[in-house]
Design an enzyme around this catalytic site. Sequence first.
Site, PDB file in Angstrom:
ATOM      1  N   GLN A   1       0.841  -1.184   0.000  1.00  0.00           N
ATOM      2  CA  GLN A   1       0.000   0.000   0.000  1.00  0.00           C
ATOM      3  C   GLN A   1       0.885   1.246   0.000  1.00  0.00           C
ATOM      4  OE1 GLN A   1      -0.088  -2.450   2.215  1.00  0.00           O
ATOM      5  NE2 GLN A   1      -2.148  -3.216   2.501  1.00  0.00           N
ATOM      6  N   PRO A   2       0.401   2.359  -0.548  1.00  0.00           N
ATOM      7  CA  PRO A   2       1.231   3.572  -0.639  1.00  0.00           C
ATOM      8  C   PRO A   2       1.910   3.968   0.674  1.00  0.00           C
ATOM      9  CG  PRO A   2      -0.779   3.891  -1.888  1.00  0.00           C
ATOM     10  CD  PRO A   2      -0.917   2.557  -1.179  1.00  0.00           C
TER      11      PRO A   2
END
Length: 183
Positions: free
Chosen positions: A75-76
Amino acid sequence: MAGVFKKLWDWLVGLFWSTDMDITIVGLQNAGKTSLLRVLAGGEFTIDSLPTVGFNMKKVQKGHVTLKCWDVGGQPRFRDMWERYCRDANAIVFVVDSTDREALPVVKEELHMLLGKHGLENIPLLVLGNKSDLPGKLSVDDLIEALDLKSVSHREVSCYGISAKLETNLEAVMKWLIARSGK
């Protein structure tokens, strides 16, 4: 009696000739990193893996080589951690969902940003196009082109199509990793 000698021999070989490797597995969320690691470690493929929060670590034993595999969240908010886990790795494994063509520009950007980090220059890179069992997958050649892997320098680069679910090409992945254990 032969079983006792074999156990003694294996213990001695492990004591003097065993090799430990650190492998970092990164890639965007939902690429199949955790599923791949679970299968490599001898577990079962499950379709309903939860997203990795932070990182997981599993040891994978193959002969006299122990791979300590770090699976870092995709995930970012976790991508800034990738460099830290890659810094002392013997190899970086970058997993890509080969069916998610829309994500390719982000995959390419994140991969090249990671590879541009100081201190990661000579670490071998293995790009895995996962989910090769699904329709609409990219071929290895298409993946190499889409991610501009031919422009990557200062490291060895390989790319395979795999399926963690069907265990396609996982033996080749293990051979590739183990071949780098002496580097």
